[in-house]
Design an enzyme around this catalytic site. Structure first.
Site, PDB file in Angstrom:
ATOM      1  N   PRO A 157     -82.531  32.153  23.449  1.00 18.54           N
ATOM      2  CA  PRO A 157     -82.739  31.722  24.839  1.00 18.54           C
ATOM      3  C   PRO A 157     -82.570  30.216  25.027  1.00 18.54           C
ATOM      4  O   PRO A 157     -82.011  29.770  26.031  1.00 18.54           O
ATOM      5  CB  PRO A 157     -84.177  32.177  25.131  1.00 18.54           C
ATOM      6  CG  PRO A 157     -84.403  33.328  24.211  1.00 18.54           C
ATOM      7  CD  PRO A 157     -83.668  32.964  22.959  1.00 18.54           C
TER       8      PRO A 157
ATOM      9  N   ARG B  10    -108.813  18.299  59.389  1.00 16.53           N
ATOM     10  CA  ARG B  10    -108.670  18.143  60.840  1.00 16.53           C
ATOM     11  C   ARG B  10    -110.029  18.161  61.537  1.00 16.53           C
ATOM     12  O   ARG B  10    -110.163  17.689  62.664  1.00 16.53           O
ATOM     13  CB  ARG B  10    -107.830  19.286  61.425  1.00 16.53           C
ATOM     14  CG  ARG B  10    -106.401  19.346  60.941  1.00 16.53           C
ATOM     15  CD  ARG B  10    -105.628  20.457  61.666  1.00 16.53           C
ATOM     16  NE  ARG B  10    -104.377  20.746  60.990  1.00 16.53           N
ATOM     17  CZ  ARG B  10    -103.262  20.039  61.126  1.00 16.53           C
ATOM     18  NH1 ARG B  10    -103.252  18.995  61.933  1.00 16.53           N
ATOM     19  NH2 ARG B  10    -102.163  20.362  60.462  1.00 16.53           N
TER      20      ARG B  10
ATOM     21  N   HIS C  92    -112.131  14.395  49.297  1.00 13.51           N
ATOM     22  CA  HIS C  92    -111.824  15.153  48.079  1.00 13.51           C
ATOM     23  C   HIS C  92    -111.954  14.247  46.856  1.00 13.51           C
ATOM     24  O   HIS C  92    -110.963  13.691  46.374  1.00 13.51           O
ATOM     25  CB  HIS C  92    -110.402  15.718  48.152  1.00 13.51           C
ATOM     26  CG  HIS C  92    -110.233  16.838  49.115  1.00 13.51           C
ATOM     27  ND1 HIS C  92    -110.390  18.162  48.756  1.00 13.51           N
ATOM     28  CD2 HIS C  92    -109.928  16.841  50.434  1.00 13.51           C
ATOM     29  CE1 HIS C  92    -110.182  18.933  49.807  1.00 13.51           C
ATOM     30  NE2 HIS C  92    -109.910  18.158  50.845  1.00 13.51           N
TER      31      HIS C  92
ATOM     32  N   ILE D  82     -96.682  18.640  32.237  1.00 16.28           N
ATOM     33  CA  ILE D  82     -97.550  18.134  31.172  1.00 16.28           C
ATOM     34  C   ILE D  82     -96.736  17.324  30.174  1.00 16.28           C
ATOM     35  O   ILE D  82     -97.179  16.279  29.675  1.00 16.28           O
ATOM     36  CB  ILE D  82     -98.266  19.295  30.467  1.00 16.28           C
ATOM     37  CG1 ILE D  82     -99.181  20.045  31.454  1.00 16.28           C
ATOM     38  CG2 ILE D  82     -99.070  18.791  29.278  1.00 16.28           C
ATOM     39  CD1 ILE D  82    -100.318  19.228  31.991  1.00 16.28           C
TER      40      ILE D  82
ATOM     41  N   GLU E  10    -112.260  14.992  43.852  1.00  9.89           N
ATOM     42  CA  GLU E  10    -111.597  15.534  42.656  1.00  9.89           C
ATOM     43  C   GLU E  10    -110.267  14.864  42.363  1.00  9.89           C
ATOM     44  O   GLU E  10    -109.816  14.816  41.205  1.00  9.89           O
ATOM     45  CB  GLU E  10    -111.395  17.051  42.794  1.00  9.89           C
ATOM     46  CG  GLU E  10    -110.411  17.498  43.852  1.00  9.89           C
ATOM     47  CD  GLU E  10    -111.031  17.759  45.221  1.00  9.89           C
ATOM     48  OE1 GLU E  10    -110.449  18.522  46.010  1.00  9.89           O
ATOM     49  OE2 GLU E  10    -112.108  17.177  45.496  1.00  9.89           O
TER      50      GLU E  10
ATOM     51  N   ILE F 237     -80.195  28.327  41.732  1.00  7.63           N
ATOM     52  CA  ILE F 237     -79.227  27.780  42.685  1.00  7.63           C
ATOM     53  C   ILE F 237     -79.814  26.585  43.432  1.00  7.63           C
ATOM     54  O   ILE F 237     -79.101  25.635  43.780  1.00  7.63           O
ATOM     55  CB  ILE F 237     -78.745  28.887  43.654  1.00  7.63           C
ATOM     56  CG1 ILE F 237     -77.534  28.386  44.446  1.00  7.63           C
ATOM     57  CG2 ILE F 237     -79.868  29.354  44.573  1.00  7.63           C
ATOM     58  CD1 ILE F 237     -76.840  29.489  45.232  1.00  7.63           C
TER      59      ILE F 237
ATOM     60  N   CYS G 294    -115.128  18.843  51.344  1.00  5.46           N
ATOM     61  CA  CYS G 294    -114.343  19.041  52.570  1.00  5.46           C
ATOM     62  C   CYS G 294    -114.917  20.193  53.396  1.00  5.46           C
ATOM     63  O   CYS G 294    -115.951  20.037  54.029  1.00  5.46           O
ATOM     64  CB  CYS G 294    -112.869  19.248  52.215  1.00  5.46           C
ATOM     65  SG  CYS G 294    -111.757  19.063  53.637  1.00  5.46           S
TER      66      CYS G 294
ATOM     67  N   THR H 184     -84.384  31.754  18.864  1.00  5.07           N
ATOM     68  CA  THR H 184     -83.806  30.516  19.392  1.00  5.07           C
ATOM     69  C   THR H 184     -82.708  30.753  20.414  1.00  5.07           C
ATOM     70  O   THR H 184     -82.285  29.820  21.093  1.00  5.07           O
ATOM     71  CB  THR H 184     -83.220  29.669  18.250  1.00  5.07           C
ATOM     72  OG1 THR H 184     -82.141  30.396  17.634  1.00  5.07           O
ATOM     73  CG2 THR H 184     -84.272  29.335  17.209  1.00  5.07           C
TER      74      THR H 184
ATOM     75  N   ASP I 122     -98.404  18.921  40.084  1.00  2.00           N
ATOM     76  CA  ASP I 122     -98.024  18.152  38.897  1.00  2.00           C
ATOM     77  C   ASP I 122     -98.314  16.664  39.066  1.00  2.00           C
ATOM     78  O   ASP I 122     -98.548  15.958  38.075  1.00  2.00           O
ATOM     79  CB  ASP I 122     -96.542  18.348  38.569  1.00  2.00           C
ATOM     80  CG  ASP I 122     -96.296  19.571  37.697  1.00  2.00           C
ATOM     81  OD1 ASP I 122     -97.164  19.881  36.864  1.00  2.00           O
ATOM     82  OD2 ASP I 122     -95.258  20.225  37.863  1.00  2.00           O
TER      83      ASP I 122
ATOM     84  N   SER J 230     -92.894  27.464  34.601  1.00  2.00           N
ATOM     85  CA  SER J 230     -94.281  27.241  34.164  1.00  2.00           C
ATOM     86  C   SER J 230     -94.387  26.986  32.666  1.00  2.00           C
ATOM     87  O   SER J 230     -95.328  27.424  32.002  1.00  2.00           O
ATOM     88  CB  SER J 230     -95.174  28.432  34.556  1.00  2.00           C
ATOM     89  OG  SER J 230     -95.141  28.646  35.945  1.00  2.00           O
TER      90      SER J 230
ATOM     91  N   LYS K 277     -93.370  21.496  31.967  1.00  2.00           N
ATOM     92  CA  LYS K 277     -92.562  20.277  32.130  1.00  2.00           C
ATOM     93  C   LYS K 277     -93.424  19.128  32.631  1.00  2.00           C
ATOM     94  O   LYS K 277     -93.275  17.988  32.198  1.00  2.00           O
ATOM     95  CB  LYS K 277     -91.420  20.526  33.131  1.00  2.00           C
ATOM     96  CG  LYS K 277     -90.392  21.529  32.716  1.00  2.00           C
ATOM     97  CD  LYS K 277     -89.189  21.516  33.650  1.00  2.00           C
ATOM     98  CE  LYS K 277     -89.543  21.752  35.113  1.00  2.00           C
ATOM     99  NZ  LYS K 277     -90.153  23.071  35.371  1.00  2.00           N
TER     100      LYS K 277
END
Length: 537
Positions: free
Chosen positions: A191, A462, A507, A19, A509, A149, A381, A189, A71, A14, A17
């Protein structure tokens, strides 16, 4: 031939990436380049369509009916393009495709392995976006965090692509966190250094490091990161916390991100044209009014579940010079005794989409309150379906009227399952999805908003208004202001005599843009502004 930019993330999830990728897309487009963008998601679900909003946030629906990661909504809003189902790839989708090919005998009896079969499938998905879009630059965000992983096959695939395509055709951007330790009063720095080390252990050497932080990095810190992460000092990009996500493209432009990317890809362009974006951001910073919208839903504890709705409200606010305060109302807490306390201060009430019977009666109560008090109401909706239920119960007097989704034995099934849905057993990807035309009735709120007869809007449902009750509903005053061109399905309802009461089966939006708000959201906020002025005049 297209050039490729891959965006990875490290340290924590979070980080933004999406944006960052969307902002880069905007900056490249402003230079006259054609941009395509996609996301590779490491979860094993084929798509997020059946995932809980609490797990994943909203499901963003594309024009061609794909249920995708939120995203992709950022991508569309920032770059102002419509993207397709090929732009969201999941581990589940990759494995399903490979297994289907194996069953068809396409691997000639060979042992199917992560390398080369899974990685080749991933590479094909990346390259197909370039082929289909004819883009100059393809930006690909890899979901998750380096070290997960689940992400390993995707990272291996993009590592191989640099060798396949040539070094001058691929750029790696790594987005990391530079945390601020309040007790020590300093940024750290380490991390980022470890995250880059982990990425390099997988064979990927980042070309650019985007550093998310609360405070500005000093010159010494930039030099330290450049040294230990083996990038040019100019390629250490600061990405400070911003008051609004729409300021991020301008901040990254000042940092020179797009110029560095283009230099590494060997692309020459003219100067960027960001005048419209700058004007929008300036307008956003100087909003004169405040409009309060009550959003009544059951997932309000995770606001990302309604991300596109919230953004569309803000876009409409920009247009009207108004900041938007969203009151997040849990529909499970709404009842006839507390509607005044919860909703009385709102300038408008919005009931968004959703599924399942939890919180339904609270939403119906909120709709009743808006209808009776003359408060501007917008239903999306499920919000439209429940507006029909509320009207049926409280205006017509059909006690027990409901949707068969919530009460299969209701005496008045005013909302019912679409006929083509009755024989389906699978849940994933089987709804009425994507863009469909809608014919508007002249003289209605909807027609005045769009100013044209036929519009295209995106769907995800539906259930639909039961045509057996249309005549009775219309006789009591409900207006069907939008339908399919053949008139079969109702798409928009309105209540004449109310200041602004409109609900859509689709929708809207998903099609709103920060510098071009959706017409219905624009008019809803306009009505809310008038309602507020009338209350205090």
């Amino acid at each position: 031939m297209a050039k490729f930019v891959f965006v990875t993330g490290g340290v924590v999830s979070s980080l933004g990436k999406g944006i960052t990728a969307a902002s880069l897309g905007r900056l490249l487009k402003s230079r006259g380049l054609k941009v395509a963008i996609q996301k590779l998601d490491p979860y094993i679900n084929v798509d997020p369509g059946t995932m809980s909003p609490y797990q994943h946030g909203e499901v963003f629906v594309t024009e061609d009916g794909a249920e995708t990661d939120l995203d992709l909504g950022h991508y569309e809003r920032f770059i102002d393009i419509n993207i397709s189902r090929s732009c969201n790839v999941t581990t589940g989708g990759i494995y399903a495709a490979v297994i289907n090919k194996e069953r068809r005998g396409e691997y000639l009896g060979g042992t199917v392995q992560v390398i080369p079969h899974i990685t080749n499938e991933i590479k094909e998905r990346v390259l197909s976006v370039a082929d289909d879009s004819l883009a100059d630059v393809v930006i690909t965000e890899i979901g998750g965090t380096v070290g997960d992983i689940e992400s390993q096959p995707f990272l291996e695939a993009i590592r191989q692509l640099k060798g396949d395509l040539g070094r001058g055709n691929v750029v790696y951007i790594h987005v990391t966190l530079v945390p601020y330790l309040r007790a020590a009063n300093e940024l750290k720095t380490k991390p980022t250094q470890h995250s880059v080390k982990e990425l390099r252990s997988m064979g990927i050497k980042p070309d650019i490091i985007v550093c998310r932080s609360e405070l500005p990095l000093s010159k010494e810190m930039e030099e330290k990161l450049a040294l230990f992460c083996d990038v040019e000092k100019e390629a250490v990009i600061q990405a400070l916390d911003a008051p609004s996500i729409y300021e991020v493209p301008l901040m990254l432009e000042e940092e020179g991100l797009a110029d560095i990317v283009l230099d590494k890809l060997g692309i020459k362009t003219g100067p960027p044209d960001l005048a419209d974006w700058r004007e929008m951001v300036e307008r956003m910073k100087n909003l004169r009014y405040l409009t309060t919208i009550a959003l009544v839903g059951k997932y309000v504890s995770l606001q990302d579940a309604y991300l596109s709705v919230a953004e569309a409200l803000r876009h409409a606010g920009f247009y009207h010079g108004s900041a938007i305060e969203i009151k997040w109302i849990n529909s499970e807490e709404v009842n006839c005794a507390n509607t005044e306390d919860l909703l009385g201060s709102a300038d408008g009430i919005l009931v968004p989409g959703g599924f399942g019977d939890r919180g339904i009666e609270g939403k119906i109560e909120a709709i009743r309150f808006a209808r009776e008090r003359g408060i501007p109401f917008f239903g999306l909706c499920l919000g439209m379906q429940l507006a029909v239920v509320e009207f049926s119960r409280n205006v017509i007097g059909w006690r027990g009227a409901n949707s068969t989704e919530f009460d299969p034995y209701t005496p008045y099934p005013v909302i019912d399952l679409l006929p083509e849905q009755r024989q389906l057993s699978d849940k994933g990807g089987t709804m009425r999805l994507g863009s469909y035309p809608c014919k508007l009735v002249p003289g209605t709120l909807a027609y005045r908003a769009y100013k044209k007869e036929i519009v295209e809007e995106r769907h995800r449902h539906r259930y639909e208004l039961n045509n057996a009750y249309r005549a009775d509903l219309a006789a009591k005053g409900l207006v069907f202001s939008g339908t399919l061109p053949d008139g079969y399905l109702v798409e928009i309802i309105e209540l004449p005599g109310h200041p602004w009461f409109l609900a859509t089966q689709f929708h809207p939006e998903f099609k709103s843009r920060p510098n071009r708000p959706h017409p219905l959201f624009r008019d809803f906020i306009g009505a809310a502004r008038k309602y507020k002025e009338s209350r205090y005049s």
